[in-house]
Design an enzyme around this catalytic site. Structure first.
Site, short mmCIF file in Angstrom:
data_model
loop_
_atom_site.label_atom_id
_atom_site.label_comp_id
_atom_site.label_asym_id
_atom_site.label_seq_id
_atom_site.Cartn_x
_atom_site.Cartn_y
_atom_site.Cartn_z
N HIS A 138 0.83 -1.21 0.00
CA HIS A 138 0.00 0.00 0.00
C HIS A 138 0.86 1.26 0.00
CE1 HIS A 138 -3.06 -2.68 2.32
NE2 HIS A 138 -3.11 -2.90 1.02
N GLN A 139 1.98 1.22 -0.69
CA GLN A 139 2.87 2.37 -0.70
C GLN A 139 2.28 3.51 -1.52
OE1 GLN A 139 5.53 2.30 1.47
NE2 GLN A 139 4.25 0.55 1.91
#
Length: 201
Positions: A138-139
């Site tokens: 989920h960067q």
């Protein structure tokens, strides 16, 4: 995931942001063996095997993303020396989580433990957050959108400053994801940017 709460996404005294909590996916046995044993239990030998037989179907994870605070010390750059097998420069990740992000993560860990205790869990464990490079999943970031090319990579529609036909439409545009998985925001931005591109043609 089957159960979640958004009660702690905002309004937490002393905490910037917050996050969503949910029961997480069932772990594969190898992942459980490597990362879900209770503190102090060795992941080898008869004790670990007995724990797996008894607890594998009785352990639940409660976790969720937290609102990460952007930091100018966190960045992605091109490594000046290291190259991949094709001879191309590789990217280099630098920095570590902001102290406010660590506080949020530890606050959410305590809320997850509260939730499990309230549900009647016999044993609850979890590792406190530490300031480290955030590079799991989920960067967001690296191509931040904005109104000024001096402090952003793209305009509000993902067009890279100085390039008429180069657009970004993924989580790289986000300064932060907030306290949720970013996929719906990524999809919304992609549709919005696509409509803008189609209208400009």
């Amino acid at each position: 995931m089957t159960t979640a709460t958004c009660d702690y996404n905002h309004g937490n005294p002393g905490i910037i942001g917050g996050g969503m909590l949910a029961d997480d996916f069932v772990m594969l046995p190898a992942i459980f063996w490597n990362s879900a044993m209770p503190p102090g239990m060795r992941n080898w030998g008869q004790g670990a095997k007995d724990f797996m037989r008894h607890a594998y179907q009785r352990v639940v994870q409660v976790k969720g993303p937290v609102h990460e605070i952007p930091s100018p010390t966190c960045k992605v750059s091109i490594d000046p020396v290291v190259r991949d097998r094709f001879g191309l420069p590789v990217v280099r990740l630098e920095g570590q989580a902001h102290q406010a992000t660590v506080r949020s993560a530890n606050f959410m860990l305590d809320r997850a433990k509260d939730w499990l205790h309230a549900a009647g869990a016999e044993q609850v464990w979890g590792a406190p957050a530490v300031p480290r490079l955030s590079g799991g999943q989920h960067q967001a970031g690296t191509c931040r959108m904005g109104d000024d090319p001096r402090n952003s990579v793209t305009d509000g529609y993902g067009r890279v400053w100085g390039h008429d036909n180069l657009f970004v439409s993924d989580a790289a545009l986000h300064p932060t994801n907030g306290g949720f998985n970013p996929v719906l925001t990524v999809m919304a931005l992609a549709f919005r940017n696509a409509d803008h591109i189609a209208g400009a043609v």
